[in-house]
Design an enzyme around this catalytic site. Structure first.
Site, PDB file in Angstrom:
ATOM      1  N   LYS A  81      19.464  35.649 -26.920  1.00 56.84           N
ATOM      2  CA  LYS A  81      19.749  34.274 -27.318  1.00 56.84           C
ATOM      3  C   LYS A  81      18.486  33.516 -27.704  1.00 56.84           C
ATOM      4  CE  LYS A  81      23.733  33.994 -24.164  1.00 56.84           C
ATOM      5  NZ  LYS A  81      24.849  33.994 -25.120  1.00 56.84           N
ATOM      6  N   HIS A  98      29.720  29.653 -16.821  1.00 54.60           N
ATOM      7  CA  HIS A  98      30.082  30.865 -17.557  1.00 54.60           C
ATOM      8  C   HIS A  98      30.599  31.881 -16.545  1.00 54.60           C
ATOM      9  CE1 HIS A  98      29.395  34.599 -19.837  1.00 54.60           C
ATOM     10  NE2 HIS A  98      29.318  33.867 -20.928  1.00 54.60           N
ATOM     11  N   CYS A 141      34.072  32.449 -22.434  1.00 62.48           N
ATOM     12  CA  CYS A 141      33.805  32.974 -21.087  1.00 62.48           C
ATOM     13  C   CYS A 141      33.700  31.832 -20.078  1.00 62.48           C
ATOM     14  CB  CYS A 141      32.527  33.824 -21.062  1.00 62.48           C
ATOM     15  SG  CYS A 141      32.646  35.334 -22.025  1.00 62.48           S
ATOM     16  N   ASP A 185      21.498  29.579 -13.982  1.00 67.94           N
ATOM     17  CA  ASP A 185      21.830  30.313 -15.202  1.00 67.94           C
ATOM     18  C   ASP A 185      21.153  29.573 -16.356  1.00 67.94           C
ATOM     19  OD1 ASP A 185      22.918  31.317 -17.529  1.00 67.94           O
ATOM     20  OD2 ASP A 185      25.013  30.981 -16.956  1.00 67.94           O
ATOM     21  N   GLN A 245      21.354  29.321 -21.675  1.00 70.56           N
ATOM     22  CA  GLN A 245      21.434  28.352 -22.763  1.00 70.56           C
ATOM     23  C   GLN A 245      20.291  27.352 -22.752  1.00 70.56           C
ATOM     24  OE1 GLN A 245      23.510  28.661 -25.188  1.00 70.56           O
ATOM     25  NE2 GLN A 245      24.857  30.214 -24.303  1.00 70.56           N
TER      26      GLN A 245
END
Length: 406
Positions: free
Chosen positions: A224, A121, A361, A198, A201
């Site tokens: 999220k 991302h 993104c 990261d 997700q």
């Protein structure tokens, strides 16, 4: 708690969009909020809204207890060793920028390498581009296999003695690829590099144990994972955070201030300048309580079942291309031949179905896929197979609308 019971806790799902029952399949962008989170925010603002840490009055004490209590919930949620390793931020982007701006720029120099992947991302790419420009370090990319996965042999070939930072997504927001973070960390540490993950997700969808992964930094967002917008988390190993300088200066993060110099508070507060994101943290704490009550293993299994079902149903649509590996997180990214993803999303919206369309993104990954944009359906704990069936019917209508032959 079954899906029907879970859905009752999300009031936003009980509505019609364009005259059709809402089918919300844009969870990789942001999730919906359950009543326990909404009520926790409402209770804070109605009953004990106050600033934290400095006040000695009752409301201030109650707010501080709730704010720091949320930090302990996050610590437990990802199995960090200490709450000193949990820093509240505005989100994943802000957390990754702290690492790049503070740790990266202080520890990189000309000739050093920052290793990332094509699937990152922009939030885990642009901060490293900037750090490289300011320090003279070089960006290197781990190659991807044809299905969008990473081969450990390529990690071993890419990470060298010059590598200082390896920054990688736990789960791709486009491909759904689940990366082998533990193996990547092992290889990076063999070369003396730190690993930045990261987890935007992954944190909402599966159990994370930062000690087992042995990552050095990990970032994720509250919005999220059923929490409010504007709140996120940076986890960092304590010894690394101790050596890092703050990137924002002002109130809350100071210890002593003199006319020409100042000293900082201890961890984690030295990275939380200004009035912190109090309501957001409290809401995130409530979201963690909710997710743990449902069960992260249950959520992961449910999403895996949905993703496999969606792959099976959508693969049967002629002219529809699906991107990413068979084994994936809870999303499916796709294109219909000859139809722009924005047009696909517009027709689906007319059917009450919310999906994401664009470059997500992740423009370098779009280039790697040889497309300009894609459509993405992403699932969460409240989605059902029936909603996927509705998506498939709507996709067939989309083909029909744009003149495709079945």
């Amino acid at each position: 708690m079954n899906v029907k019971e879970i859905r009752k806790l999300f009031p936003i799902l009980d509505q019609e969009v364009n005259g059709k029952p809402l089918v919300y399949l844009d969870n990789a962008a942001t999730s919906q909020k359950p009543l326990p989170v909404i009520e926790a925010l409402d209770q804070y603002y109605r009953q004990y809204n106050s600033n934290v840490h400095r006040g000695v009055h009752t409301l201030g004490t109650k707010a501080t207890d709730a704010y720091e209590g949320a930090r302990e919930k996050v610590r437990r949620f990802i199995n960090a060793k200490s709450t000193q390793e949990i820093i509240f931020t505005r989100g994943t982007t802000a957390a990754l920028n702290i690492v790049a701006a503070s740790y990266g720029r202080a520890n990189l120099q000309e000739g050093d390498e920052i290793v990332i992947t094509y699937m990152e991302h922009h939030s885990n790419l642009i901060p490293w581009q900037q750090a490289a420009k300011q320090t003279g370090a070089t960006l290197k990319y781990i190659p991807l296999q044809a299905d969008g996965t990473i081969d450990i042999k390529d990690v071993e070939a890419t990470v060298t003695a010059n590598t200082k930072i390896v920054a990688v997504a736990h789960v791709s927001n486009v491909l759904g690829t689940i990366n082998p973070i533990k193996d990547i960390a092992r290889i990076a540490h063999q070369h003396g590099a730190v690993v930045v993950v990261d987890a935007a997700q992954s944190a909402p969808h599966m159990k994370i144990d930062v000690q087992d992964l042995d990552c050095d930094f990990l970032a994720f967002s509250g919005h999220k994972m059923c929490g409010p917008t504007g709140i996120g988390v940076l986890y960092g190993k304590r010894d690394l955070l101790e050596r890092m300088e703050p990137v924002e200066f002002g109130g809350e993060m100071i210890d002593f201030v003199e006319l020409y110099d100042s000293t900082w508070k201890e961890l984690p507060w030295k990275f939380e300048g200004g009035t912190p994101i109090i309501a957001g943290a409290i809401g995130l704490g409530a979201a963690i309580d909710f997710l743990e009550d449902v069960g992260l293993d249950h959520i992961a299994a449910h999403e895996h079942e949905l993703a496999q079902y969606a792959l099976e149903r959508m693969s049967a649509i002629d002219g529809l291309t699906i991107y990413g590996p068979k084994q994936r997180g809870g999303l499916v990214t796709f294109n219909i031949d000859g139809v722009h993803p924005h047009d696909v999303a517009t027709v689906l919206d007319a059917e009450g179905i919310a999906v994401r369309a664009g470059h997500h993104c992740a423009q370098p990954l779009m280039k790697w896929l040889n497309v300009t944009a894609t459509a993405r359906a992403s699932f969460y704990l409240y989605n059902t197979k029936e909603e996927i069936d509705q998506l498939v019917v709507a996709l067939q209508k989309t083909k029909e609308y744009f003149g495709h032959v079945f």
